[in-house]
Every structure is written in structure tokens, then in C-alpha cells.
Write an enzyme that holds these catalytic residues in place. Structure first.
Site, short mmCIF file in Angstrom:
data_model
loop_
_atom_site.label_atom_id
_atom_site.label_comp_id
_atom_site.label_asym_id
_atom_site.label_seq_id
_atom_site.Cartn_x
_atom_site.Cartn_y
_atom_site.Cartn_z
N ASP A 51 0.82 -1.21 0.00
CA ASP A 51 0.00 0.00 0.00
C ASP A 51 0.86 1.27 0.00
O ASP A 51 2.03 1.25 0.34
CB ASP A 51 -0.89 0.03 1.25
CG ASP A 51 -2.04 -0.95 1.17
OD1 ASP A 51 -2.11 -1.73 0.21
OD2 ASP A 51 -2.88 -0.93 2.10
N HIS A 203 3.64 -2.44 3.34
CA HIS A 203 3.62 -1.04 2.93
C HIS A 203 4.91 -0.68 2.23
O HIS A 203 6.00 -0.86 2.77
CB HIS A 203 3.37 -0.13 4.14
CG HIS A 203 1.99 -0.24 4.68
ND1 HIS A 203 1.59 -1.29 5.48
CD2 HIS A 203 0.90 0.55 4.50
CE1 HIS A 203 0.31 -1.14 5.77
NE2 HIS A 203 -0.14 -0.04 5.20
#
Length: 255
Positions: A51, A203
Site C-alpha cells: 500500500d 507497505h
């Protein structure tokens, strides 16, 4: 070529950049709420997802994935850490796409969609969809809501836009401040349980994920016999709603 429920109308409008961000709540484009996927459906698969990009570490991350023969899934924002239309960000998006990794929407500015109005939700979705389409030619099929938060209105909006909503069933906890050693231990504990499938949240903006944890996770997941694939492959679904030609940069490429 496959089309989702948004179908030819929206794809054609998107190709000519004429769809407006708000969509009337009583729109007849689609009456189906988006499907929500929190786990893979194809047995023995793992989807590593990332992400919050496109960010500085993306070349290192993609090179690690490529070097190990793995394709990942990247959920991009439009204007979170920086503007997706900055030339450096455009180059990063192209590098991911041209390397064969999957790109999905993480919305424009990483806002909690459950706090927004109907029109604001569509604006958050459309602006990043448009950016990815302009840069790559691909119209995204998957949306990951920021913070994993969604409600019925978000699902209805995603359904109208022809998207599926993707969350996760494993969190490396890198965004929560977990050390690389802790994230590795979490992967070890997961592998020891050996679930049939894994949809892993990481992430891209956490440098230690790139330099240590992902390589470690890939090696151990492969060692456990898993197939590491993109999100759409672990779901048995098409990668994108539509793939065309990238657009030429113009003055509208701005945040």
C-alpha cells in the site's frame, strides 16, 4: 476482453476522460455492490500486496520481487506522500506496470472513505483511476480502502465503478512500527500454521520492508510450497477492467 459490471459505457467514457467524479446515488450503471475479498480463493496461493505508493523504495522492492521471480500487487494513492503526476512518480508507476506487477487503487488522498459523502467517495476513487489509466493505459479492477475501512455506501460506489474491494488476512504490521525481526516472526508464525491461502498486507513506504522482510518472506513462503502470485491470480479474476494505450502528458496532469 473481459469487462466488469461498469462495462463498456464507463470504460469508453474513461478512455476519453469525460466521466465526472460524482455518480448519482440512483444511477442505473450498476445495482450490484462490490464484492469484498479478504482472502485468496485459489488454493496454495499467496498474494503479497503493498500500500501507499508510488514511493522512493519502489525500485528496490520491484527488483527484489523480479529477482525472485515473484509478481506483487501495488495499491497506489494519487496524492498522499506526493503527487502521482510528478515525473518521478510517473516513472515509478510505469516501472511497476511494465515489470508485470498488478496495480490497484488505494484512492486519491488516503482518506477514510466511511467519513465521506457519496460524491466525495467517487472523487477519491475516480481521480486515482484516471491517473493510473493515463500513465499505464490500464483501468483498475481492485480498490483497497484506506485503513481497510468501508461501509455499504463505499461498496455501492465501488460496484458502480466496476471494482472489487480487497482487504487482507495477514498484516506484517510494518505500518504499526513493527521491527523487521517482528515482521519476520509474524511471517514465520503464519507459515507454521500453513493456511491454504494468504493475502498479505505490506507497505511500500517502509524501507525495512524492502531491504529485509520481503526477501525473507518470499524465501520462506516458497520453501513452504506456496505459489506467490498477483491478487487477481489468487482470486482467479482478470487483472484490469480494460487495457488501452497510455495517454500523453498534458497540463491536466496535476494534483
Amino acid at each position: 476482453m473481459h469487462m466488469f459490471s461498469l462495462s463498456l459505457l464507463t470504460v469508453a467514457l474513461a478512455a476519453f476522460n469525460v466521466i465526472a467524479s460524482p455518480v448519482a446515488k440512483n444511477s442505473t450503471l450498476s445495482r450490484r455492490s462490490a464484492a469484498v475479498y479478504s482472502s485468496c480463493t485459489v488454493p496454495n496461493t499467496v498474494a503479497l500486496t503493498f500500500d501507499d505508493g508510488p514511493y522512493d523504495y519502489i525500485y528496490d522492492l520491484v527488483n527484489i520481487l523480479n529477482g525472485k521471480g515473484v509478481k506483487g500487487t501495488f495499491f497506489f494513492n494519487g496524492n498522499n506522500y506526493r503527487c502521482i503526476y510528478d515525473q518521478a512518480s510517473v516513472d515509478r508507476v510505469k516501472y511497476v506496470y511494465n515489470s508485470g506487477h498488478l496495480i490497484g487503487s488505494h484512492t486519491w488522498a488516503h482518506k477514510d472513505l466511511t467519513t465521506l459523502s457519496w460524491d466525495q467517495i467517487h472523487d477519491e476513487m475516480w481521480r486515482v483511476e484516471q491517473a493510473v489509466s493515463r500513465i499505464t493505459g490500464a483501468y483498475v479492477a481492485f480498490m483497497r480502502p484506506p485503513y481497510g475501512n468501508y461501509n455499504q455506501q463505499v461498496l455501492d460506489a465501488s460496484g458502480i465503478r466496476g471494482q472489487s474491494v480487497a482487504t487482507w488476512d495477514f498484516d506484517s504490521q510494518d505500518s504499526l512500527g513493527a521491527s523487521p525481526q517482528t515482521s519476520e516472526q509474524l511471517y514465520d508464525q503464519l507459515i507454521s500454521r500453513h493456511p491454504s491461502t494468504i493475502l498479505a498486507l505490506n507497505h511500500e513506504t517502509i524501507s525495512t520492508t524492502v531491504y529485509q522482510v520481503i526477501g525473507y518472506a518470499i524465501d520462506h513462503l516458497k520453501g513452504a510450497g506456496y505459489n506467490l502470485v498477483t491478487l487477481n491470480e489468487c482470486l482467479g479474476l482478470p487483472a484490469y477492467q480494460y487495457v488501452g494505450a497510455p495517454a500523453q502528458r498534458d497540463s491536466s496532469w496535476t494534483c
